[in-house]
Design a protein around this motif. Structure first.
Motif, PDB file in Angstrom:
ATOM      1  N   ARG A   7      -5.869   2.285   2.191  1.00  0.00           N
ATOM      2  CA  ARG A   7      -6.480   1.810   2.495  1.00  0.00           C
ATOM      3  C   ARG A   7      -6.137   0.887   2.224  1.00  0.00           C
ATOM      4  O   ARG A   7      -7.304   0.227   1.282  1.00  0.00           O
ATOM      5  CB  ARG A   7      -6.759   2.597   3.553  1.00  0.00           C
ATOM      6  CG  ARG A   7      -8.290   1.667   3.906  1.00  0.00           C
ATOM      7  CD  ARG A   7      -9.154   2.331   5.100  1.00  0.00           C
ATOM      8  NE  ARG A   7      -8.338   3.013   6.201  1.00  0.00           N
ATOM      9  CZ  ARG A   7      -9.411   4.177   7.064  1.00  0.00           C
ATOM     10  NH1 ARG A   7     -10.346   3.962   7.350  1.00  0.00           N
ATOM     11  NH2 ARG A   7      -8.208   4.723   7.817  1.00  0.00           N
ATOM     12  N   LEU A   8      -5.646  -0.583   2.946  1.00  0.00           N
ATOM     13  CA  LEU A   8      -5.856  -1.949   2.861  1.00  0.00           C
ATOM     14  C   LEU A   8      -7.222  -2.670   3.316  1.00  0.00           C
ATOM     15  O   LEU A   8      -6.631  -2.508   4.666  1.00  0.00           O
ATOM     16  CB  LEU A   8      -4.970  -3.017   2.238  1.00  0.00           C
ATOM     17  CG  LEU A   8      -3.844  -2.216   1.734  1.00  0.00           C
ATOM     18  CD1 LEU A   8      -2.691  -3.165   0.996  1.00  0.00           C
ATOM     19  CD2 LEU A   8      -4.459  -2.135  -0.234  1.00  0.00           C
ATOM     20  N   SER A   9      -8.633  -3.070   3.227  1.00  0.00           N
ATOM     21  CA  SER A   9      -9.111  -3.497   3.945  1.00  0.00           C
ATOM     22  C   SER A   9      -9.664  -5.077   4.614  1.00  0.00           C
ATOM     23  O   SER A   9     -10.370  -5.180   5.108  1.00  0.00           O
ATOM     24  CB  SER A   9     -11.028  -2.555   3.443  1.00  0.00           C
ATOM     25  OG  SER A   9     -10.965  -3.863   2.178  1.00  0.00           O
ATOM     26  N   ALA A  10      -8.490  -5.628   3.373  1.00  0.00           N
ATOM     27  CA  ALA A  10      -8.677  -7.335   3.987  1.00  0.00           C
ATOM     28  C   ALA A  10      -6.940  -8.075   3.839  1.00  0.00           C
ATOM     29  O   ALA A  10      -5.629  -7.507   3.577  1.00  0.00           O
ATOM     30  CB  ALA A  10      -9.520  -7.983   2.286  1.00  0.00           C
ATOM     31  N   GLY A  11      -6.790  -8.384   5.254  1.00  0.00           N
ATOM     32  CA  GLY A  11      -4.923  -9.016   4.888  1.00  0.00           C
ATOM     33  C   GLY A  11      -4.960 -10.210   4.518  1.00  0.00           C
ATOM     34  O   GLY A  11      -6.110 -10.523   3.272  1.00  0.00           O
ATOM     35  N   ALA A  64      -0.480  -1.638  -5.444  1.00  0.00           N
ATOM     36  CA  ALA A  64      -1.114  -1.830  -3.241  1.00  0.00           C
ATOM     37  C   ALA A  64      -0.874  -1.890  -2.557  1.00  0.00           C
ATOM     38  O   ALA A  64       0.444  -2.061  -1.362  1.00  0.00           O
ATOM     39  CB  ALA A  64      -2.178  -0.949  -3.264  1.00  0.00           C
ATOM     40  N   GLU A  65      -0.846  -3.966  -2.573  1.00  0.00           N
ATOM     41  CA  GLU A  65      -0.597  -4.695  -1.853  1.00  0.00           C
ATOM     42  C   GLU A  65       0.652  -4.815  -1.611  1.00  0.00           C
ATOM     43  O   GLU A  65       1.808  -5.084  -0.639  1.00  0.00           O
ATOM     44  CB  GLU A  65      -1.186  -5.626  -2.018  1.00  0.00           C
ATOM     45  CG  GLU A  65      -2.563  -5.886  -1.595  1.00  0.00           C
ATOM     46  CD  GLU A  65      -3.593  -6.913  -2.000  1.00  0.00           C
ATOM     47  OE1 GLU A  65      -5.002  -7.325  -1.559  1.00  0.00           O
ATOM     48  OE2 GLU A  65      -3.073  -7.980  -2.540  1.00  0.00           O
ATOM     49  N   TRP A  66       1.495  -5.093  -2.598  1.00  0.00           N
ATOM     50  CA  TRP A  66       3.153  -5.293  -3.100  1.00  0.00           C
ATOM     51  C   TRP A  66       3.424  -3.802  -2.055  1.00  0.00           C
ATOM     52  O   TRP A  66       4.577  -4.598  -1.307  1.00  0.00           O
ATOM     53  CB  TRP A  66       3.811  -5.419  -4.204  1.00  0.00           C
ATOM     54  CG  TRP A  66       5.320  -5.802  -4.314  1.00  0.00           C
ATOM     55  CD1 TRP A  66       5.485  -7.349  -4.672  1.00  0.00           C
ATOM     56  CD2 TRP A  66       6.131  -5.340  -3.508  1.00  0.00           C
ATOM     57  NE1 TRP A  66       6.718  -6.764  -4.324  1.00  0.00           N
ATOM     58  CE2 TRP A  66       6.752  -6.511  -4.381  1.00  0.00           C
ATOM     59  CE3 TRP A  66       6.333  -3.796  -3.858  1.00  0.00           C
ATOM     60  CZ2 TRP A  66       8.611  -5.897  -3.890  1.00  0.00           C
ATOM     61  CZ3 TRP A  66       7.713  -3.315  -3.667  1.00  0.00           C
ATOM     62  CH2 TRP A  66       8.628  -3.932  -4.182  1.00  0.00           C
ATOM     63  N   GLU A  67       3.777  -3.227  -1.815  1.00  0.00           N
ATOM     64  CA  GLU A  67       4.251  -1.521  -1.735  1.00  0.00           C
ATOM     65  C   GLU A  67       3.454  -2.060  -0.121  1.00  0.00           C
ATOM     66  O   GLU A  67       4.801  -1.968   0.632  1.00  0.00           O
ATOM     67  CB  GLU A  67       3.824  -0.419  -2.078  1.00  0.00           C
ATOM     68  CG  GLU A  67       4.800   0.499  -1.553  1.00  0.00           C
ATOM     69  CD  GLU A  67       4.500   2.141  -2.726  1.00  0.00           C
ATOM     70  OE1 GLU A  67       5.328   3.243  -1.909  1.00  0.00           O
ATOM     71  OE2 GLU A  67       4.814   1.989  -3.894  1.00  0.00           O
ATOM     72  N   TYR A  68       3.061  -2.269   0.487  1.00  0.00           N
ATOM     73  CA  TYR A  68       2.550  -1.579   1.636  1.00  0.00           C
ATOM     74  C   TYR A  68       2.895  -2.889   2.440  1.00  0.00           C
ATOM     75  O   TYR A  68       3.987  -2.843   3.176  1.00  0.00           O
ATOM     76  CB  TYR A  68       1.312  -2.022   1.640  1.00  0.00           C
ATOM     77  CG  TYR A  68       0.487  -2.762   3.674  1.00  0.00           C
ATOM     78  CD1 TYR A  68       0.400  -1.665   3.942  1.00  0.00           C
ATOM     79  CD2 TYR A  68      -0.273  -3.796   2.969  1.00  0.00           C
ATOM     80  CE1 TYR A  68       0.423  -1.525   5.090  1.00  0.00           C
ATOM     81  CE2 TYR A  68      -0.956  -4.585   4.700  1.00  0.00           C
ATOM     82  CZ  TYR A  68      -0.822  -2.536   5.463  1.00  0.00           C
ATOM     83  OH  TYR A  68      -1.378  -3.197   6.749  1.00  0.00           O
ATOM     84  N   ALA A  69       3.270  -4.088   1.765  1.00  0.00           N
ATOM     85  CA  ALA A  69       4.014  -5.339   2.516  1.00  0.00           C
ATOM     86  C   ALA A  69       5.665  -5.103   2.043  1.00  0.00           C
ATOM     87  O   ALA A  69       6.557  -5.149   3.576  1.00  0.00           O
ATOM     88  CB  ALA A  69       3.605  -6.473   1.407  1.00  0.00           C
ATOM     89  N   CYS A  70       6.099  -4.260   0.924  1.00  0.00           N
ATOM     90  CA  CYS A  70       7.249  -3.762   0.817  1.00  0.00           C
ATOM     91  C   CYS A  70       7.801  -2.694   2.450  1.00  0.00           C
ATOM     92  O   CYS A  70       9.174  -3.286   2.769  1.00  0.00           O
ATOM     93  CB  CYS A  70       7.780  -3.492  -0.485  1.00  0.00           C
ATOM     94  SG  CYS A  70       9.547  -2.759  -0.753  1.00  0.00           S
ATOM     95  N   ARG A  71       7.048  -1.994   2.256  1.00  0.00           N
ATOM     96  CA  ARG A  71       7.350  -0.930   3.204  1.00  0.00           C
ATOM     97  C   ARG A  71       7.211  -1.253   5.308  1.00  0.00           C
ATOM     98  O   ARG A  71       8.047  -1.333   5.504  1.00  0.00           O
ATOM     99  CB  ARG A  71       5.611   0.219   2.579  1.00  0.00           C
ATOM    100  CG  ARG A  71       6.695   0.625   1.759  1.00  0.00           C
ATOM    101  CD  ARG A  71       6.186   2.399   1.642  1.00  0.00           C
ATOM    102  NE  ARG A  71       5.816   3.271   0.403  1.00  0.00           N
ATOM    103  CZ  ARG A  71       7.146   3.873   0.588  1.00  0.00           C
ATOM    104  NH1 ARG A  71       7.934   3.773   1.201  1.00  0.00           N
ATOM    105  NH2 ARG A  71       7.800   4.486  -0.533  1.00  0.00           N
TER     106      ARG A  71
END
Length: 306
Positions: free
Chosen positions: A81-85, A151-158
């Motif tokens: 879970r990423l709490s901030a954009g 984690a942010e990178w993979e979230y953005a990639c997916r």
């Protein structure tokens, strides 16, 4: 973040947490909303870079046990879970942008086109005391410039996908720049370009981000962490001076399997190669969202492109 959102079954994020805390953020010369979502343009000495708003959310990080050609350190697959954009550059940093910020220096090996990603840069060149991001920050008061976490990178990639690549279960050289002599999971061989290509050479993902697979490996802010079978919120790997740093995405010189969304490597932060580059993120220093922030004040000087 509202902690009630951690309760199982509660929607996350809440609708009022999806938008940026400040729109447009400091430094933007234009902004808008299109099929991929919110974007801003920022100018650096005549070079304009577009950034995409990556809203807070959660996703499955890592690869499932049955994903072809996966590595053990990609599991166990777990909820993050990423709490901030954050605002993420829609392309890797180009040679043109690097030179605009760094004063003309170009360390790259493939200089046939200034739109090619800058490469042959170390993590320290990017994030060090006098590195690229520090110089960006000087130009943009009120904004933090940094690399995305792994984690942010993979979230953005997916971008909402759960397949090996954001566009599906397979890959071809028509979709990304890699060594086509080594296809994925028994696929057909294809073109090997043997160099980088200009950014935006291939279609973007569902968040409007280009070349998240291939062309150059991308440095992340943190080092490799050990995955556990538990939900993690805003996870970060080791970040000490001697720690390695994660690179993601694969490159022009790699086999197709290394381009998968879950593929990860730890790399010494001071090493430079012609297959290593980066894309960076911007975050507003304003922490609280303002009601009606999407409405620009009159005579703000920032172009709104609907």
């Amino acid at each position: 973040m509202n902690r009630d959102a951690l309760v199982a079954g509660t929607p996350f994020p809440f609708e009022d947490e999806r938008r940026p805390p400040e729109l447009p953020p400091a430094g933007a010369i234009a902004w808008g909303d299109d099929a991929y979502g919110l974007w801003i343009d920022v100018e650096f000495a005549g070079v304009v870079q577009r950034f995409r708003w990556i809203e807070p959310g959660e996703f499955w990080m890592g690869s499932p046990d049955d994903e072809p050609e996966r590595e053990k350190d990609e599991g166990p697959r777990h909820r993050v879970r990423l709490s901030a954009g954050f605002w993420l550059a829609d392309t890797t940093c180009t040679q043109a942008l690097w030179m605009a910020v760094m004063g003309g220096e170009n360390p790259s090996g493939f200089r046939d086109d200034a739109r090619n990603p800058v490469e042959n840069v170390s993590w320290d060149d990017v994030s060090g005391a006098d590195g690229f991001l520090q110089r960006v920050a000087v130009r943009l008061p009120g904004v933090v410039a940094e690399l995305p976490t792994e984690a942010e990178w993979e979230y953005a990639c997916r971008a909402g996908s759960e397949t090996p690549f954001h566009f599906g279960a397979t890959i071809s050289p028509a979709q990304a720049n890699y060594d086509g002599n080594y296809p994925y999971a028994g696929g057909e061989k294809g073109e090997y370009r043997q160099k980088t290509v200009p950014v935006k050479s291939f279609s973007p993902n569902d968040w409007g981000l280009y070349e998240m697979h291939g062309n150059v490996w991308e440095w992340c802010a943190d080092g490799l962490r050990d995955y556990v079978d538990e939900t993690r919120e805003d996870p970060r790997g080791p970040e000490g001076e001697v720690a390695t740093r994660v690179v993601r995405g694969g490159s022009w010189a790699d086999e197709a399997r290394w381009l998968r969304s879950a593929s990860r490597f730890g790399w010494l932060r001071d090493l430079r190669y012609e297959s290593r580059g980066f894309r960076f993120a911007l975050r507003s220093t304003r922490q609280e969202q303002e009601a009606g922030a999407e409405r620009l004040p009159e005579a703000s000087g920032v172009t709104r492109d609907a």
